[in-house]
Structures are given as C-alpha cells and as structure tokens.
Design an enzyme around this catalytic site. Structure first.
Site, PDB file in Angstrom:
ATOM      1  N   GLY A  56      42.025  34.441  42.873  1.00 21.98           N
ATOM      2  CA  GLY A  56      41.380  35.089  41.739  1.00 21.98           C
ATOM      3  C   GLY A  56      40.037  35.645  42.145  1.00 21.98           C
ATOM      4  O   GLY A  56      39.477  35.232  43.168  1.00 21.98           O
ATOM      5  N   CYS A  83      43.595  30.138  47.974  1.00 22.05           N
ATOM      6  CA  CYS A  83      42.277  30.755  47.803  1.00 22.05           C
ATOM      7  C   CYS A  83      41.558  30.174  46.581  1.00 22.05           C
ATOM      8  O   CYS A  83      41.161  29.024  46.620  1.00 22.05           O
ATOM      9  CB  CYS A  83      42.466  32.274  47.731  1.00 22.05           C
ATOM     10  SG  CYS A  83      40.947  33.150  48.012  1.00 22.05           S
ATOM     11  N   TYR A  84      41.435  30.913  45.496  1.00 16.13           N
ATOM     12  CA  TYR A  84      40.779  30.340  44.307  1.00 16.13           C
ATOM     13  C   TYR A  84      41.481  29.032  43.906  1.00 16.13           C
ATOM     14  O   TYR A  84      40.833  28.065  43.506  1.00 16.13           O
ATOM     15  CB  TYR A  84      40.833  31.345  43.152  1.00 16.13           C
ATOM     16  CG  TYR A  84      40.086  30.915  41.909  1.00 16.13           C
ATOM     17  CD1 TYR A  84      38.736  31.215  41.757  1.00 16.13           C
ATOM     18  CD2 TYR A  84      40.728  30.213  40.886  1.00 16.13           C
ATOM     19  CE1 TYR A  84      38.045  30.817  40.614  1.00 16.13           C
ATOM     20  CE2 TYR A  84      40.052  29.814  39.746  1.00 16.13           C
ATOM     21  CZ  TYR A  84      38.708  30.123  39.610  1.00 16.13           C
ATOM     22  OH  TYR A  84      38.030  29.737  38.485  1.00 16.13           O
ATOM     23  N   HIS A 170      45.771  33.850  52.545  1.00 19.03           N
ATOM     24  CA  HIS A 170      46.905  34.283  51.712  1.00 19.03           C
ATOM     25  C   HIS A 170      48.211  34.302  52.508  1.00 19.03           C
ATOM     26  O   HIS A 170      48.449  35.239  53.271  1.00 19.03           O
ATOM     27  CB  HIS A 170      46.629  35.678  51.142  1.00 19.03           C
ATOM     28  CG  HIS A 170      45.547  35.662  50.113  1.00 19.03           C
ATOM     29  ND1 HIS A 170      45.806  35.450  48.780  1.00 19.03           N
ATOM     30  CD2 HIS A 170      44.207  35.796  50.227  1.00 19.03           C
ATOM     31  CE1 HIS A 170      44.668  35.459  48.107  1.00 19.03           C
ATOM     32  NE2 HIS A 170      43.685  35.671  48.959  1.00 19.03           N
ATOM     33  N   GLU A 172      51.044  34.947  51.359  1.00 20.52           N
ATOM     34  CA  GLU A 172      51.983  35.913  50.761  1.00 20.52           C
ATOM     35  C   GLU A 172      51.838  37.330  51.305  1.00 20.52           C
ATOM     36  O   GLU A 172      52.718  38.155  51.120  1.00 20.52           O
ATOM     37  CB  GLU A 172      51.826  35.916  49.231  1.00 20.52           C
ATOM     38  CG  GLU A 172      50.518  36.484  48.684  1.00 20.52           C
ATOM     39  CD  GLU A 172      49.359  35.481  48.653  1.00 20.52           C
ATOM     40  OE1 GLU A 172      49.442  34.455  49.369  1.00 20.52           O
ATOM     41  OE2 GLU A 172      48.374  35.729  47.946  1.00 20.52           O
ATOM     42  N   ASP A 228      67.713  51.331  36.511  1.00 19.15           N
ATOM     43  CA  ASP A 228      67.617  50.159  35.632  1.00 19.15           C
ATOM     44  C   ASP A 228      68.634  50.206  34.495  1.00 19.15           C
ATOM     45  O   ASP A 228      69.350  49.235  34.249  1.00 19.15           O
ATOM     46  CB  ASP A 228      66.201  50.030  35.050  1.00 19.15           C
ATOM     47  CG  ASP A 228      65.156  50.028  36.141  1.00 19.15           C
ATOM     48  OD1 ASP A 228      65.511  49.684  37.277  1.00 19.15           O
ATOM     49  OD2 ASP A 228      63.993  50.386  35.859  1.00 19.15           O
ATOM     50  N   LYS A 369      61.913  45.369  40.567  1.00 21.64           N
ATOM     51  CA  LYS A 369      62.774  46.538  40.792  1.00 21.64           C
ATOM     52  C   LYS A 369      63.727  46.340  41.984  1.00 21.64           C
ATOM     53  O   LYS A 369      64.906  46.673  41.901  1.00 21.64           O
ATOM     54  CB  LYS A 369      61.875  47.748  41.051  1.00 21.64           C
ATOM     55  CG  LYS A 369      62.612  49.031  41.226  1.00 21.64           C
ATOM     56  CD  LYS A 369      62.322  49.957  40.089  1.00 21.64           C
ATOM     57  CE  LYS A 369      63.265  51.104  40.045  1.00 21.64           C
ATOM     58  NZ  LYS A 369      63.271  51.733  38.736  1.00 21.64           N
TER      59      LYS A 369
END
Ligand code: XMP
Length: 513
Positions: A56, A83-84, A170, A172, A228, A369
């Site tokens: 964050g 992190c945060y 991070h 990710e 979609d 998506k």
C-alpha cells in the site's frame, strides 16, 4: 460461485494487488480481493485457506493509515504480508517501522540467512523487486529474520508457530525472478492448497449452479460478438440450452462484415438460439448531425436498450439477463479505479436489468479477462476469435470523428480491413493490444495522376498494453507502414493521406474519441 478453497487478499491500495490475485490463480488456486476494511466476521465465514495482506502507498505510522484487526492472526489461517502488509504485521507484534535512510526501489539481491518454508528452494542472491521507503528497525517479537538485502536488514520474516510470514519485496511482479516459487511455497507448502482452480472445474461448477438457479425458466443475453459475451452465452447455453435467448444487435457501427461473420461462426460451431436484428438505420438516423463523442455514446447506449427491450418483449417469461461483467469491474479496491471511466463513459447495457425487471447473472464476475479466454478455449471457440483485439461498445462511431454517415463508415471499414489484414499477413496482430483506423474530419490536398485531390485524412493507431489503462504506440517497421499506406490510398476511395499516431496513453487515450 462456490469454491472449495480460496486465498483471501486484503487490499491496502497497492498498484500490484490485482497482480497478486492473478499470480495465485495462475497456480490454479482461487483468490479473492477485498478491501482492508473487510469485516473479520466475513473473513471467518469465507473460510480462507490463507490470507495475504497487500502492499500500500501509506506508512503504518501515518495518521489514518489503514489497519486490520489483530484477530486475523489468531484464526489459525496462514498469513503472508507483502511490503505494507509486512510492516503491519511488525506493528502488531511490537516491531518498529521507520522511514529508511537508504531507500531501495527496483531490483536488489536477496541474501537468505535462514531459509524457511516460504523461501524453500529460492536461490541465494536472486533478484527481487522493492518498492517502499520504509523498513523494519525492530524485529517483531516471536519472529525471525529469514533474508536481508544490502540496505534492508529485515527483508523477510517468519513465525512458523503462528504461520505468519512477511516480505518487504514484491514476489508478484515479474522482476522478482523467483517470485512464483515463493508464492507457490505459500500456497502449497504453507496453506496446503490444492491446485483445482481450472477452466474445466469452473465450467462444470458454473453449469451446475446455473442449472439450479435458472431451472426451466428463460434467460436472455446481448451477444455483441466480443469475447466476454460470446463465452458467457456458450457457457450458459450448456446449462439451459434453448432457454437462453441470444440477441445480436447490428448497430451499423461494426467493422466490415462483422455481424455476418459472428452469426456464421456461432451457427457453424454452436447450437445457440440467436436472433440477429439489423438496426443500423435506426442508429444512423439517431446519430445524424451528432459530433460530440459523449452524446454519441449516450445515444448509442439508449438506442441499444430500446432495440433490445423491444425484441425481448416478443418472448414471454424471461426472468434472467446474462452479462459478461469481469472481476476488475467488480473489485471494491482501495486503489483508485482507472481514470478512463470518468474521461469517457463506457457504453454497456447496465440499465437493462432494472428497466426490464430482470435478475442478473454474471458468470464471470470473479474472472480476469485472460481467464475468460481460457474458458473460451476450453469451450472450443476458435483461437482467431478469442485473440481478437478489444472493440469499443460504440464501435466505429468513435472512430469516425465528427459526423457519422454511411459513406464515411464505409471508407473507414475498407481502410481498417486493409490495416488488419496486413497485420495478420506479417504475423504481428498478436503482438498488438489493439489496432485500428480512424477517419479524421479533415481534408487535405493530394495529387493522383495529374489531378489535384482534396480528400480525407486517415490515421492508423496500434498500441501495446496489458489492460488498456496505459498504452504505448507500436513500433512498426517503416516498410510495413509504407505498405499499408500505399494499399489504403490506392484502394480506398476518399482517402489521399495516411498518418500514424505516435502518442502514448497517458496523456492520450487509445481511441480518438
Ligand atoms: P481509451 O480510449 O479510454 O480506451 O484509452 C481504453 C479501452 O476501452 C475501449 N473503449 C471502450 N469500450 N465502450 C467500450 O465498451 C466505450 O465507450 C469505450 N471507449 C473506449 C477502447 O477500445 C480501449 O480498449
């Protein structure tokens, strides 16, 4: 949809929160994002297999910084703070967080001092991605340091008794070389998840659920031909067959032969109950003399509802409306949602359910998506169809700048087809997020043969992007641009000049209107 296992991600506003969810799902584990204020009672109810506290922008010592109930750590559910999230764990266990003297942003090397389950198998000195100005200066009690970097002595911590872990970097982001290994360690070694979030399982459980929900009643959907709505229609028809009524509205604002192609593809491959309505005259008459892009969008949205409602009125007993809403539109995220929605109102059929008193079914409310594309592959949709570039709801109306006439639409369709055809011929279509032609409300002087011409200017646009929120212009070879420009000017009557758009988003947008 019901899932056996899930990882709950509490969002403290990091720009990477969605990325955490996607990475987890790539490992075939279902994950859900909720704001950091998600009540503890709901967390308990949802029985997560693990909890991740995201990064964050704030500092835990800031006034009004988001926090969480300490109860989270006492649920017996493994927790990973990133992190945060790590700093929050530290502040709950009597650690100290301070502004770093030597901030670390970007790539740094991770020195593992005390490998634990989270860092199991991660190579020493591997590159990780940092993005914060704070660091832990007093270790929280009950925790050990498992890794550090040059300027961050406490870069990774763990308390294996309580199953609480924290990372300053991070895992990710793609720049963290062994980020997936760390995420997988958390999912499979610490949370003991099963990798069962797969397209087949999703299809199976959705079909069962929709069968129970809709039963023998009828549902309707607007089949635009986009990925979609198409995948949603095919999936739902697997559950309720002919009781799904699909309506395709040809607005007259589609690309060349697009409506016909879509209907043909469905007829050839699926037993869908599709009605196609050609409403182009109505749309064009309503758009006559309209120049303002926002008014164009409003007219198109309202006319769409009018046509759809009239057609739906011919069927009795419809109770449900199927919509292909995606997860990013649903997440109640702390991060500010894309500014584009306030810059351009995106046309959708949002007004329909209330107006027609229909119950909404959104099978993809929990999907990204790329996951919908995977479901599409699994349902046998042709690859060329699934990989098509996004196309805006208002169609070519926002690519014929200024007034829309059939003649101008025709010029644009011809030019656009040539451009897209050349992209396929050179095998670069799939490298581009979106490519299209735009007809400008500008005429320029040219010379063809021995005569002077005074005709339209056409712009080509091609961008790379990952989500449409930011974009960069695609670097074509000059020879490609030359080929496309020549072909368009030679073959499309009414165009005597082609230009290439070299603006990024921001500050420009992808579409010109
Ligand atoms: P912009 O032009 O805002 O576009 O950078 C971002 C993405 O959204 C698409 N777009 C729309 N899609 N209705 C839609 O359904 C709209 O009114 C609309 N306007 C833009 C655009 O094609 C790009 O993919």
């Amino acid at each position: 949809m019901k899932h056996q296992q899930k990882i709950l991600i509490l969002d403290f506003g990091s720009q990477y929160t969605q990325l955490i969810a996607r990475r987890i799902r790539e490992s075939k584990v279902y994950s859900e994002i909720h704001p950091s204020t998600y009540p503890i009672s709901k967390i308990k109810e949802s029985l997560p297999q693990g909890i991740i506290l995201s990064g964050g922008p704030m500092s835990v010592y800031d006034e009004g910084a988001p926090n969480i109930s300490k109860e989270i750590f006492e649920l017996g559910v493994p927790v990973l703070g990133i992190c945060y999230g790590l700093q929050l764990i530290a502040s709950h266990y009597d650690g100290r967080v301070e502004q770093a003297q030597n901030r670390e942003y970007g790539k740094v090397h991770l020195e593992i001092s005390n490998s634990d389950l989270l860092l199991d198998g991660v190579e020493n000195n591997s590159i990780v991605w940092m993005s914060h100005g704070d660091l832990i200066t007093r270790l929280p009690s009950g925790f050990i340091v498992t890794a550090n970097t040059e300027n961050t002595p406490v870069c990774s911590i763990s308390n294996s008794d309580k199953n609480i872990y924290g990372l300053q970097f991070h895992p990710e982001v793609a720049h963290t070389r062994q980020g997936m290994k760390i995420i997988n360690n958390f999912l499979f070694k610490i949370c003991k998840c099963k990798p069962d979030w797969t397209p087949e399982n999703f299809i199976h459980s959705t079909v069962e659920e929709v069968k129970t929900k809709i039963g023998n009643k009828k549902a309707i959907c607007a089949l635009s031909g986009g990925v979609d709505s198409s995948v949603a229609a095919i999936l739902i028809s697997k559950a309720i067959g002919d009781n799904l009524i699909c309506i395709h509205v040809d607005t007259g604002l589609m690309r060349k032969n697009e409506s016909e192609k879509i209907i043909k593809m469905f007829e050839a491959n699926y037993k869908l109950n599709v009605t196609s309505i050609n409403a182009s005259e109505l749309f064009l008459s309503k758009l006559k003399n309209i120049i303002d892009p926002e008014i164009k969008r409003k007219i198109i949205g309202n006319t769409f509802i009018e046509v759809f409602e009239k057609e739906a009125g011919k069927y009795k007993d419809i109770e449900f409306l199927i919509q292909g809403t995606l997860y990013p539109d649903v997440i109640e995220s702390v991060t500010v949602k894309g500014a584009s929605s306030t810059i351009k109102t995106h046309h959708n059929v949002g007004g329909l359910p209330e107006k027609m008193n229909l119950k909404l079914i959104e099978p993809f409310r929990e999907l990204f998506k790329d996951e919908v594309r995977m479901i599409g592959y699994e349902l046998g949709l042709p690859e060329i169809f699934i990989k098509r570039h996004p196309f805006p709801g208002p169609g070519l109306a926002v690519r014929v700048l200024g007034e829309i006439t059939e003649e101008r639409l025709e010029i644009l369709r011809e030019a656009d087809e040539i451009f897209i055809d050349e992209l396929h011929a050179d095998n670069i279509y799939d490298k581009i997020w979106q490519a299209f032609a735009v007809l400008l409300p500008v005429q320029s002087v040219g010379v063809m043969g021995d005569s002077r011409t005074y005709e339209n200017v056409l712009a080509l646009r091609a961008v790379t992007s990952t989500d449409g929120m930011t974009a960069d212009w695609y670097r074509f070879d000059n020879s490609f641009l030359e080929k496309v420009s020549n072909r368009i000017i030679r073959n499309v009557r009414g165009v005597n000049r082609v230009v290439y758009d070299i603006s990024s988003k921001p500050p420009s947008t992808i579409e010109w209107e």
